[in-house]
Design a protein around this motif. Structure first.
Motif, PDB file in Angstrom:
ATOM      1  N   THR A 233       0.816  -1.217   0.000  1.00 22.10           N
ATOM      2  CA  THR A 233       0.000   0.000   0.000  1.00 22.10           C
ATOM      3  C   THR A 233       0.848   1.266   0.000  1.00 22.10           C
ATOM      4  N   HIS A 234       2.067   1.181   0.570  1.00 22.48           N
ATOM      5  CA  HIS A 234       2.968   2.343   0.590  1.00 22.48           C
ATOM      6  C   HIS A 234       4.393   1.848   0.821  1.00 22.48           C
ATOM      7  N   PRO A 235       5.401   2.450   0.157  1.00 17.68           N
ATOM      8  CA  PRO A 235       6.777   1.970   0.297  1.00 17.68           C
ATOM      9  C   PRO A 235       7.304   2.005   1.726  1.00 17.68           C
ATOM     10  N   ALA A 236       6.747   2.875   2.577  1.00 22.05           N
ATOM     11  CA  ALA A 236       7.248   2.993   3.945  1.00 22.05           C
ATOM     12  C   ALA A 236       6.592   2.016   4.910  1.00 22.05           C
ATOM     13  N   CYS A 237       5.569   1.285   4.478  1.00 21.76           N
ATOM     14  CA  CYS A 237       4.911   0.324   5.362  1.00 21.76           C
ATOM     15  C   CYS A 237       5.819  -0.875   5.616  1.00 21.76           C
ATOM     16  N   ARG A 238       5.775  -1.390   6.854  1.00 18.25           N
ATOM     17  CA  ARG A 238       6.626  -2.519   7.248  1.00 18.25           C
ATOM     18  C   ARG A 238       5.756  -3.631   7.814  1.00 18.25           C
ATOM     19  N   ALA A 239       6.252  -4.857   7.749  1.00 16.66           N
ATOM     20  CA  ALA A 239       5.487  -5.985   8.265  1.00 16.66           C
ATOM     21  C   ALA A 239       6.413  -7.083   8.746  1.00 16.66           C
ATOM     22  N   VAL A 240       5.995  -7.731   9.831  1.00 14.83           N
ATOM     23  CA  VAL A 240       6.616  -8.957  10.316  1.00 14.83           C
ATOM     24  C   VAL A 240       5.540 -10.034  10.267  1.00 14.83           C
ATOM     25  N   THR A 241       5.847 -11.147   9.616  1.00 16.28           N
ATOM     26  CA  THR A 241       4.876 -12.236   9.559  1.00 16.28           C
ATOM     27  C   THR A 241       5.416 -13.430  10.334  1.00 16.28           C
ATOM     28  N   PHE A 242       4.533 -14.035  11.135  1.00 17.75           N
ATOM     29  CA  PHE A 242       4.899 -15.174  11.981  1.00 17.75           C
ATOM     30  C   PHE A 242       4.245 -16.430  11.408  1.00 17.75           C
ATOM     31  N   GLU A 243       5.058 -17.432  11.117  1.00 19.52           N
ATOM     32  CA  GLU A 243       4.558 -18.684  10.542  1.00 19.52           C
ATOM     33  C   GLU A 243       5.372 -19.837  11.110  1.00 19.52           C
ATOM     34  N   ARG A 244       4.688 -20.856  11.653  1.00 23.74           N
ATOM     35  CA  ARG A 244       5.397 -21.927  12.341  1.00 23.74           C
ATOM     36  C   ARG A 244       6.072 -22.916  11.393  1.00 23.74           C
ATOM     37  N   LEU A 245       5.565 -23.086  10.175  1.00 22.14           N
ATOM     38  CA  LEU A 245       6.110 -24.087   9.264  1.00 22.14           C
ATOM     39  C   LEU A 245       7.215 -23.496   8.391  1.00 22.14           C
ATOM     40  N   GLU A 246       8.363 -24.159   8.323  1.00 25.42           N
ATOM     41  CA  GLU A 246       9.502 -23.671   7.553  1.00 25.42           C
ATOM     42  C   GLU A 246       9.185 -23.571   6.058  1.00 25.42           C
ATOM     43  N   ARG A 247       8.487 -24.572   5.513  1.00 25.35           N
ATOM     44  CA  ARG A 247       8.201 -24.531   4.075  1.00 25.35           C
ATOM     45  C   ARG A 247       7.314 -23.334   3.725  1.00 25.35           C
ATOM     46  N   ARG A 248       6.415 -22.979   4.620  1.00 23.97           N
ATOM     47  CA  ARG A 248       5.589 -21.793   4.375  1.00 23.97           C
ATOM     48  C   ARG A 248       6.396 -20.511   4.555  1.00 23.97           C
ATOM     49  N   ARG A 249       7.317 -20.515   5.495  1.00 22.45           N
ATOM     50  CA  ARG A 249       8.160 -19.325   5.653  1.00 22.45           C
ATOM     51  C   ARG A 249       8.948 -19.065   4.371  1.00 22.45           C
ATOM     52  N   GLN A 250       9.484 -20.123   3.774  1.00 19.16           N
ATOM     53  CA  GLN A 250      10.223 -19.957   2.522  1.00 19.16           C
ATOM     54  C   GLN A 250       9.309 -19.478   1.400  1.00 19.16           C
ATOM     55  N   GLN A 251       8.066 -19.952   1.397  1.00 21.01           N
ATOM     56  CA  GLN A 251       7.124 -19.517   0.372  1.00 21.01           C
ATOM     57  C   GLN A 251       6.746 -18.050   0.547  1.00 21.01           C
ATOM     58  N   ILE A 252       6.615 -17.601   1.796  1.00 22.66           N
ATOM     59  CA  ILE A 252       6.323 -16.190   2.056  1.00 22.66           C
ATOM     60  C   ILE A 252       7.453 -15.316   1.512  1.00 22.66           C
ATOM     61  N   ILE A 253       8.696 -15.723   1.760  1.00 29.39           N
ATOM     62  CA  ILE A 253       9.846 -14.958   1.254  1.00 29.39           C
ATOM     63  C   ILE A 253       9.798 -14.876  -0.266  1.00 29.39           C
ATOM     64  N   ALA A 254       9.497 -15.999  -0.918  1.00 32.39           N
ATOM     65  CA  ALA A 254       9.421 -16.012  -2.386  1.00 32.39           C
ATOM     66  C   ALA A 254       8.277 -15.129  -2.873  1.00 32.39           C
ATOM     67  N   ASN A 255       7.118 -15.211  -2.227  1.00 32.04           N
ATOM     68  CA  ASN A 255       5.974 -14.391  -2.634  1.00 32.04           C
ATOM     69  C   ASN A 255       6.264 -12.904  -2.441  1.00 32.04           C
ATOM     70  N   ALA A 256       6.878 -12.558  -1.308  1.00 38.23           N
ATOM     71  CA  ALA A 256       7.167 -11.146  -1.031  1.00 38.23           C
ATOM     72  C   ALA A 256       8.128 -10.568  -2.060  1.00 38.23           C
ATOM     73  N   THR A 257       9.138 -11.343  -2.442  1.00 36.35           N
ATOM     74  CA  THR A 257      10.086 -10.877  -3.451  1.00 36.35           C
ATOM     75  C   THR A 257       9.409 -10.742  -4.811  1.00 36.35           C
ATOM     76  N   ALA A 258       8.600 -11.735  -5.181  1.00 34.36           N
ATOM     77  CA  ALA A 258       7.927 -11.711  -6.484  1.00 34.36           C
ATOM     78  C   ALA A 258       6.936 -10.569  -6.598  1.00 34.36           C
ATOM     79  N   LEU A 259       6.412 -10.097  -5.469  1.00 28.28           N
ATOM     80  CA  LEU A 259       5.411  -9.030  -5.492  1.00 28.28           C
ATOM     81  C   LEU A 259       5.979  -7.685  -5.043  1.00 28.28           C
ATOM     82  N   GLY A 260       7.322  -7.596  -4.983  1.00 32.53           N
ATOM     83  CA  GLY A 260       7.962  -6.293  -4.847  1.00 32.53           C
ATOM     84  C   GLY A 260       8.112  -5.759  -3.445  1.00 32.53           C
ATOM     85  N   VAL A 261       7.958  -6.621  -2.413  1.00 31.82           N
ATOM     86  CA  VAL A 261       8.157  -6.150  -1.044  1.00 31.82           C
ATOM     87  C   VAL A 261       9.091  -7.111  -0.309  1.00 31.82           C
TER      88      VAL A 261
END
Length: 411
Positions: free
Chosen positions: A277-305
């Motif tokens: 929504t804005h370049p200055a917005c920040r987020a921390v996401t908590f996820e217990r499963l490692e495979r999902r954590r890796q997917q979040i990183i991939a999704n965030a990079t692919a979508l520009g954040v």
């Protein structure tokens, strides 16, 4: 941190590619009066050798060294050289944060963005600027819209080629890139080409890239407005669907610079679209499963954040986190029935912050009803239907109903 311990302000001088000849009288006097001059090797070389005092090139890494450097020379007249406008993605911002604005005397030159827009005939106030200096070029992605113009501050001579590749890979191969090098100097040069056929050799490391965006045919629009298509997210299907995601982000109400905790990240969609929504917005996401954590990183990079921070299970992480900044908003999308989770999240929320929780099971919905009775806030329930083919006809297929509790933490 407080300002220097002497009576001399730090002179922060913007200097362009035209060097000493482009400086005004006040800037020249400030440099000549300095007992120590800080800057990059390139910037220091622009000042005549018979002027000013001791030359000190910046160390690497720079930021950790700054307090010690200025303490070492606290009794001397200090001059800092910066490129163009020191307050435009420059060292002036860092120094103001460290020492306070009253400790500085900033004398800017035109920024690279001002000069680029002047050369191209673009409206500066209407042209977004993205920095790729010390940041992944993926940060450009949220700004890409068909027909839009934007500027990218390059890290080096290889940034233009990386941008061309990024555009080709994300449905904007027909965009035109213009590389503007050494703006304002004797070696100023412009080169242009389409992203899809980019073959220009690396040029000068001091450059800024102008992008005239053109989307490829059939490209899926991905604006900063929440509710991106579900198909843009990779993962195992643990995803807040687009319609509910839009309503959830609306309840979270992101504002520039705010911090979100996304609990039960799944595919990371809430944290990702909060940051988009804005370049200055920040987020921390908590996820217990490692495979999902890796997917979040991939999704965030692919979508520009790519700056979305990914952590493990929330209660375990909070037990190890000390002196953390309280979030402005918290979304709980998973683990609602875990003992103490909602109460712990609410305790960490800053006063005036927002908490939003979604539930799809009867047990978690009952918990939200109980929390609303205890702490107030609003309860809503959504039922989304999507049209799907049924034989030769169309039928409405219901999604799981979602109960939502939203509350503002009072003082």
């Amino acid at each position: 941190m407080t300002g220097p311990r002497h009576g001399f302000p730090i002179a922060v001088i913007g200097i362009g590619a035209d060097g000493w000849d482009g400086l005004g009288a006040a800037a020249r006097e400030a440099v000549a009066a300095a007992e120590v001059i800080f800057g990059s090797e390139r910037q220091l070389a622009l000042v005549p050798t018979d002027l000013g005092g001791e030359r000190r090139p910046w160390p690497s890494p720079l930021l950790p060294a700054l307090p010690g450097l200025f303490a070492e020379h606290a009794a001397r007249r200090i001059c800092v050289l910066a490129s163009g406008d020191p307050m435009f993605y420059g060292i002036g911002v860092t120094l103001a944060r460290l020492f306070g604005p009253t400790a500085l005397r900033v004398l800017p030159q035109p920024s690279s963005a001002s000069l680029a827009c002047a050369r191209l005939g673009w409206a500066l106030a209407e042209t977004p600027v993205v920095s790729a200096v010390g940041r992944p070029v993926a940060a450009v992605l949220p700004e890409l819209v068909d027909g839009r113009r934007l500027l990218v501050l390059s890290s080096d001579e290889h940034t233009p080629a990386r941008l061309a590749e990024l555009l080709r890979d994300n449905g904007f191969g027909e965009s035109t890139l213009t590389v503007l090098e050494q703006l304002g100097g004797a070696a100023e040069r412009q080169r242009s080409g389409a992203a899809t056929s980019w073959q220009l050799d690396p040029g000068d490391p001091l450059n800024i890239v102008a992008i005239d965006c053109a989307a490829d045919a059939g490209h899926t629009r991905r604006t900063r407005v929440p509710g991106l298509p579900d198909a843009v997210y990779g993962g195992d299907g643990q995803l807040t669907k687009a319609e509910v995601r839009t309503l959830t982000l609306s309840a979270l109400a992101p504002a520039p610079g705010e911090l979100l905790w996304d609990v039960g990240g799944g595919s990371g969609s809430i944290a990702i679209e909060w940051c988009r929504t804005h370049p200055a917005c920040r987020a921390v996401t908590f996820e217990r499963l490692e495979r999902r954590r890796q997917q979040i990183i991939a999704n965030a990079t692919a979508l520009g954040v790519p700056h979305v921070e990914v952590r493990g299970e929330v209660l375990a992480e909070l037990a190890d986190m000390h002196e953390t900044a309280p979030p402005d908003a918290i979304f709980v999308g998973g683990g609602l029935t875990q003992a103490g989770l909602l109460e712990t999240c609410f305790a960490h929320l800053r006063h005036g912050g927002r908490l939003v929780a979604n539930a799809v099971t009867a047990e978690s919905e009952a918990l939200l009803v109980a929390m609303a009775a205890e702490r107030g806030g609003e309860l809503r329930k959504f039922q989304i239907y999507r049209a799907e083919p049924l034989g030769g006809f169309t039928a409405w297929r219901p999604q799981l109903p979602v109960a939502q509790w939203s509350v503002v933490k009072s003082a």
